[in-house]
Design a protein around this motif. Structure first.
Motif, short mmCIF file in Angstrom:
data_model
loop_
_atom_site.label_atom_id
_atom_site.label_comp_id
_atom_site.label_asym_id
_atom_site.label_seq_id
_atom_site.Cartn_x
_atom_site.Cartn_y
_atom_site.Cartn_z
N PRO A 1 40.41 -127.78 -0.95
CA PRO A 1 41.11 -126.56 -0.56
C PRO A 1 42.22 -125.97 -1.64
O PRO A 1 42.57 -124.76 -1.76
N LEU A 2 42.87 -127.05 -2.18
CA LEU A 2 44.03 -127.03 -3.07
C LEU A 2 43.46 -126.58 -4.51
O LEU A 2 44.36 -126.46 -5.55
N GLY A 3 42.13 -126.67 -4.78
CA GLY A 3 41.69 -126.70 -6.10
C GLY A 3 41.98 -127.51 -7.06
O GLY A 3 42.05 -127.58 -8.16
N MET A 4 42.13 -128.67 -6.49
CA MET A 4 42.57 -130.14 -7.10
C MET A 4 41.25 -130.61 -7.82
O MET A 4 40.91 -131.85 -7.21
N THR A 5 40.51 -129.92 -8.60
CA THR A 5 38.96 -130.58 -9.06
C THR A 5 38.97 -131.70 -9.86
O THR A 5 38.03 -132.23 -9.90
N ARG A 6 40.07 -131.87 -10.36
CA ARG A 6 40.24 -133.21 -11.20
C ARG A 6 41.10 -134.34 -10.53
O ARG A 6 41.80 -135.00 -11.17
N SER A 7 40.76 -134.54 -9.16
CA SER A 7 41.44 -135.71 -8.45
C SER A 7 40.26 -136.31 -7.35
O SER A 7 39.50 -135.38 -6.84
N THR A 8 40.45 -137.53 -7.38
CA THR A 8 39.69 -138.25 -6.36
C THR A 8 40.15 -139.48 -5.97
O THR A 8 40.91 -139.95 -6.64
N PHE A 9 39.88 -139.81 -4.90
CA PHE A 9 40.38 -141.06 -3.67
C PHE A 9 39.19 -141.99 -3.88
O PHE A 9 39.60 -143.05 -3.42
N ALA A 10 38.12 -141.75 -4.66
CA ALA A 10 36.76 -142.66 -4.64
C ALA A 10 37.28 -143.99 -5.39
O ALA A 10 37.80 -143.78 -6.77
N GLN A 11 37.31 -145.01 -4.82
CA GLN A 11 37.23 -146.61 -5.58
C GLN A 11 36.13 -147.14 -5.17
O GLN A 11 35.89 -147.50 -3.92
N PRO A 12 35.41 -147.86 -6.16
CA PRO A 12 35.82 -147.71 -7.54
C PRO A 12 35.69 -146.33 -8.17
O PRO A 12 35.07 -145.65 -7.44
N LEU A 13 36.27 -145.91 -9.28
CA LEU A 13 36.32 -144.72 -9.88
C LEU A 13 34.61 -144.47 -10.02
O LEU A 13 34.01 -145.24 -10.79
N PRO A 14 34.00 -143.38 -9.64
CA PRO A 14 32.50 -143.02 -9.79
C PRO A 14 32.34 -142.86 -11.40
O PRO A 14 33.29 -142.54 -12.34
N SER A 15 31.20 -143.52 -11.83
CA SER A 15 30.74 -143.44 -13.12
C SER A 15 30.98 -142.20 -13.78
O SER A 15 31.25 -142.18 -15.13
N ASP A 16 30.86 -141.13 -13.26
CA ASP A 16 30.95 -139.86 -13.87
C ASP A 16 32.44 -139.26 -14.19
O ASP A 16 32.34 -138.25 -14.95
N TRP A 17 33.04 -140.31 -13.62
CA TRP A 17 34.54 -139.81 -14.03
C TRP A 17 35.05 -140.81 -15.08
O TRP A 17 36.35 -140.48 -15.61
N THR A 18 34.40 -141.85 -15.40
CA THR A 18 35.25 -142.92 -16.21
C THR A 18 35.08 -142.69 -17.60
O THR A 18 36.00 -143.01 -18.41
N ALA A 19 34.35 -141.62 -18.12
CA ALA A 19 34.37 -141.32 -19.39
C ALA A 19 35.69 -140.59 -19.90
O ALA A 19 36.32 -140.81 -21.22
N ASN A 20 36.53 -140.04 -18.98
CA ASN A 20 37.66 -139.45 -19.27
C ASN A 20 38.66 -139.84 -18.51
O ASN A 20 39.35 -139.07 -17.82
N ALA A 21 38.84 -141.15 -18.33
CA ALA A 21 39.74 -141.77 -17.50
C ALA A 21 40.81 -142.64 -18.07
O ALA A 21 40.11 -143.30 -19.08
N ALA A 22 42.05 -142.64 -18.18
CA ALA A 22 42.89 -143.57 -19.05
C ALA A 22 42.83 -144.87 -18.41
O ALA A 22 42.93 -145.15 -17.39
N ARG A 23 42.83 -145.65 -19.38
CA ARG A 23 42.71 -147.04 -19.26
C ARG A 23 44.05 -147.73 -19.19
O ARG A 23 45.04 -147.30 -20.05
N GLY A 24 44.52 -148.62 -18.23
CA GLY A 24 45.57 -149.18 -17.94
C GLY A 24 46.04 -150.22 -18.86
O GLY A 24 45.37 -150.96 -19.47
N VAL A 25 47.50 -150.37 -19.18
CA VAL A 25 48.25 -151.39 -19.97
C VAL A 25 49.11 -151.93 -18.90
O VAL A 25 49.88 -151.43 -18.01
N ASP A 26 49.41 -153.40 -19.36
CA ASP A 26 50.83 -153.82 -18.79
C ASP A 26 51.83 -153.38 -19.53
O ASP A 26 51.89 -152.78 -20.40
N TYR A 27 53.11 -154.05 -19.00
CA TYR A 27 54.35 -153.56 -19.64
C TYR A 27 54.45 -154.12 -21.05
O TYR A 27 55.28 -153.74 -21.78
#
Length: 305
Positions: free
Chosen positions: A209-235
């Motif tokens: 409803p809010l047009g948040m098309t680049r947002s998801t709560f799917a976990q694990p992250l779906p495969s079609d989202w992973t190509a443009n997902a930031a990878r994490g690093v520790d401190y």
């Protein structure tokens, strides 16, 4: 005006610890990325109630070469919580939930545990305002490929959960204490009342409803989202195994999103202060989403036989 703001964001940052200085040192985004070992950053600018500018800096992965862009999704961690609160209020608006009813009346697969012969009475209002007297402030997540617990297992602290049980250990309603465990209870309430998986429920009632098309709560992250997902690093700037952790505690920490989508979320809430919204009623938003909660006498509790 926007050009000046963009220049200030990108080249004229002031550290919070330096704000008291007469002439604080200025820093660039690139310099801060290097200092803090952050490979990628994304920014959106709100100006006069509109999204005026969005831009990403750096790369998706430490040591990599693929650049971030304004569509790159990042793990939002606890910024998940206000989006979850909007979901809960949408269900209140629909007459499916009540903020001041004992949540055990909604729960079937898990219940707020008793403390000796005392059965705490906890409400959604207390859970959303971190005043329910509950434990477990946050969660560490799970490596990709490892066993992922169900929400009841997380709340019970049962294997394969890697967090402690969520329990009441102080009188509800008397003090503020941050509890991701309490937020996770709201996740289970929403699922059990509607019968829908949480990612689908919040997509239908909030994100879409809010047009948040680049947002998801799917976990694990779906495969079609992973190509443009930031990878994490520790401190230290060392990469997280598998790129990121998985959080079954979706309401507390499960959101993947962009700054632009978060700006849309904030704008939609502000809009409701002046007009009746299509997403939530004005009364729900203005009087609840933006209101402080008064702490004092706890909600009525019942003793078990």
């Amino acid at each position: 005006m926007t050009a000046a703001l963009i220049d200030q964001i990108t080249h004229d940052l002031i550290a919070e610890t330096d704000l008291s200085l007469a002439d604080p040192p200025r820093r660039t985004i690139a310099a801060e990325q290097a200092r803090l070992h952050v490979p990628g950053v994304s920014v959106a600018l709100l100006d006069h109630g509109e999204i005026a500018w969005a831009q990403a800096f750096g790369v998706l992965d430490i040591g990599g070469s693929t650049p971030c862009d304004a569509q790159t999704v990042f793990q939002a961690a606890s910024i998940s919580k206000p989006v979850n609160a909007a979901l809960v209020l949408s269900l209140v608006d629909a007459g499916l939930l009540d903020l001041d009813v004992d949540v055990n009346t909604y729960l079937r697969s898990w219940q707020i545990p008793s403390v000796g012969d005392w059965q705490p009475r906890i409400t959604l209002r207390q859970l959303l305002t971190h005043s329910a007297g509950l434990t477990v402030p946050g969660f560490g997540g799970y490596s990709p490929g490892s066993p992922i617990p169900t929400v009841p297992q997380v709340l019970s602290g049962s294997p394969p959960a890697n967090s402690a049980p969520v329990v009441v250990d102080t009188v509800p309603g008397l003090q503020y204490r941050y509890s991701g465990g309490g937020t996770t209870i709201t996740q289970l309430v929403c699922m059990e009342v509607t019968g829908l998986p949480y990612p689908e429920l919040i997509r239908q009632r909030v994100l879409e409803p809010l047009g948040m098309t680049r947002s998801t709560f799917a976990q694990p992250l779906p495969s079609d989202w992973t190509a443009n997902a930031a990878r994490g690093v520790d401190y230290r700037g060392l990469p997280i195994d598998g790129g990121w952790n998985i959080f079954p505690e979706l309401a507390a920490a499960g959101l993947w999103t962009t700054p632009t989508d978060l700006a849309r979320f904030g704008l939609s809430l502000n809009h409701a202060l002046a007009t009746d919204g299509q997403f939530l009623s004005r009364a729900i938003r203005a009087q609840t989403m933006f209101s402080r909660t008064s702490l004092g006498m706890p909600a009525r509790s019942t003793a078990s036989a």
